[in-house]
Scaffold this active site. Structure first.
Site, mmCIF file in Angstrom:
data_model
loop_
_atom_site.group_PDB
_atom_site.id
_atom_site.type_symbol
_atom_site.label_atom_id
_atom_site.label_comp_id
_atom_site.label_asym_id
_atom_site.label_seq_id
_atom_site.Cartn_x
_atom_site.Cartn_y
_atom_site.Cartn_z
ATOM 1 N N LYS A 117 32.622 14.333 -2.001
ATOM 2 C CA LYS A 117 31.181 14.573 -1.999
ATOM 3 C C LYS A 117 30.489 13.708 -3.064
ATOM 4 O O LYS A 117 30.490 12.503 -2.942
ATOM 5 C CB LYS A 117 30.931 16.071 -2.176
ATOM 6 N N TYR A 121 33.864 28.031 0.334
ATOM 7 C CA TYR A 121 34.017 26.942 1.319
ATOM 8 C C TYR A 121 34.975 27.379 2.441
ATOM 9 O O TYR A 121 36.008 27.986 2.176
ATOM 10 C CB TYR A 121 34.548 25.699 0.600
HETATM 11 C C1 LIG Z 1 34.115 19.730 1.084
HETATM 12 C C2 LIG Z 1 34.428 20.831 0.166
HETATM 13 C C3 LIG Z 1 35.747 21.210 -0.088
HETATM 14 C C4 LIG Z 1 36.924 20.571 0.629
HETATM 15 O O1 LIG Z 1 37.089 19.242 0.270
HETATM 16 P P1 LIG Z 1 37.745 18.110 1.215
HETATM 17 O O2 LIG Z 1 37.645 16.895 0.407
HETATM 18 O O3 LIG Z 1 36.940 18.093 2.471
HETATM 19 O O4 LIG Z 1 39.150 18.538 1.488
HETATM 20 C C5 LIG Z 1 35.956 22.219 -0.998
HETATM 21 N N1 LIG Z 1 34.944 22.833 -1.635
HETATM 22 C C6 LIG Z 1 33.656 22.511 -1.394
HETATM 23 C C7 LIG Z 1 32.576 23.225 -2.129
HETATM 24 C C8 LIG Z 1 33.351 21.499 -0.498
HETATM 25 O O5 LIG Z 1 32.075 21.193 -0.256
#
Ligand SMILES: *Cc1c(COP(=O)(O)O)cnc(C)c1O
Length: 377
Positions: free
Chosen positions: A195, A98
């Site tokens: 997510k 990421y």
């Molecule tokens: C979005 C995401 C992150 C970061 O998370 P946030 O809640 O935006 O800080 C880390 N790893 C993956 C795989 C992601 O999709």
């Protein structure tokens, strides 16, 4: 209890004081002490909060770990976990990690002399070759973002354990419903709960689960020291989000499968990346360590013109950063999640300007396909 039941009937899901079927939001920063010699369970909400406790216990149970920890974002969770390492330590990390994690490792932790080597983690030999005398951590995402590369977690754990290396898995793409890395030997699981766990594109949050007491106590100390905790309102949103995780993720996964197959047959599309597709590299490992291909796929158009046309014209979906919501979210990695990675590095990874990532939502699949078809033509 099976996971679909655990999501709903966790410890604390019924409020002991009132019988409420929804966890109370304890919007309190501090707690009165009735006995100055014997403090109660809670004293200050950075150190512990009853609403956060319910969420933290729930995620620990879902991932099959010892301790759960809630943070203000996925990045706060990841940076707090990386804080277990000390100056002079080295970590091996998947190259298509990421974008925010890439930035954390290259721009922040490097300043404290925490060293790193990026590898193609779908290749066990590359992991093995990157391990040095001072390697203390192996950091994985599987399926990876945005090309859905697969690492066989059990195999990677075997390589790491031979050298006493802590294995951290970012499980954001799968959620505990579809994949549980601790059961496969990993030591720490991290989530951007923004997510699939939150699931409604309305909360930024992160979760960590640790395998054993020792790691739990270490992360608890960092959580309390660094202080990037999740507030009680947002904890409640995640508790609620988790109650529908099963129906959401399974339905999104079904839509992703259909969409991936449909895209594969389009002449304008060069390639589709989805672990559920026949011929996807590492598919066997993935299906052995998880429960399905997940709800995220990527594809490449044959031309940049088509790519831009699609992004500017696709209707009834979100064109946005993020994934895992009830709505289908189409994102453009080179300008969004992977903008932090220099162009040269990006192209080496295969993240080109014709690549589009799709997080399938809960819409009727016929409508989704109609939207995609209209935007392509
Ligand atoms: C979005 C995401 C992150 C970061 O998370 P946030 O809640 O935006 O800080 C880390 N790893 C993956 C795989 C992601 O999709």
């Amino acid at each position: 209890m099976r996971i679909g039941t655990k999501l709903i009937h966790s410890e604390g899901s019924i409020d002991k004081n009132t019988g409420a079927l929804s966890t109370p939001i304890y919007q309190a920063s501090t707690f009165h002490q009735f006995d100055i010699d014997n403090f109660g369970k809670y004293d200050y909400s950075r150190s512990g909060n009853p609403t956060r406790d319910v969420l933290e216990n729930l995620i620990a149970e879902l991932e099959g770990g010892d301790g759960g920890f809630a943070f203000a974002s996925g990045m706060a969770a990841i940076c707090s976990v990386l804080s277990i390492f000390s100056a002079g330590d080295h970590i091996v990390i998947c190259g298509d990690v990421y974008g925010g994690t890439y930035r954390a490792v290259t721009k922040l932790f490097s300043r404290f002399n925490i060293q790193h080597t990026f590898v193609d983690a779908s290749n066990l030999e590359e992991i093995r070759d990157a391990i040095k005398e001072n390697t203390k951590g192996l950091y994985l995402e599987t399926p990876s973002n945005p090309l859905l590369k697969i690492t066989d977690i059990k195999d990677a754990v075997k390589v790491a354990k031979a050298k006493d290396i802590i294995v951290i898995v970012d499980n954001t793409f799968m959620s505990p419903l579809l994949q549980r890395p601790i059961e496969l030997g990993a030591d720490i699981v991290v989530h951007s709960a923004t997510k699939f766990i939150g699931g409604h594109s309305d909360v930024i949050s992160g979760l960590v689960v640790t395998k054993n007491k020792e790691l739990s106590s270490e992360i608890r100390q960092i959580q309390n020291t660094f202080g990037a905790v999740l507030g009680p309102q947002d904890c409640w949103l995640l508790i609620r989000g988790l109650k529908t995780l099963k129906v959401r993720v399974l339905e999104c996964q079904k839509n992703a499968e259909i969409l991936a197959k449909w895209l594969q047959d389009r002449p304008e599309v060069e390639k589709v990346y989805y672990p559920g597709l026949e011929g996807h590299p590492g598919r066997e490992s993935h299906l052995a360590q998880s429960y399905g291909g997940g709800a995220v796929l990527s594809f490449k158009f044959k031309s940049l013109e088509k790519t831009k046309h699609f992004l500017n014209n696709v209707e009834n979906v979100g064109v946005a950063v993020s994934l895992g919501g009830v709505e289908t979210i189409v994102s453009y990695p080179v300008k969004m999640s992977h903008a932090a990675i220099p162009r040269e590095e990006r192209e080496k990874l295969g993240v080109t300007d014709t690549l589009i990532r799709v997080s399938a939502g809960l819409e009727d699949i016929e409508d989704l396909i109609e939207s995609f078809e209209k935007a392509i033509n």
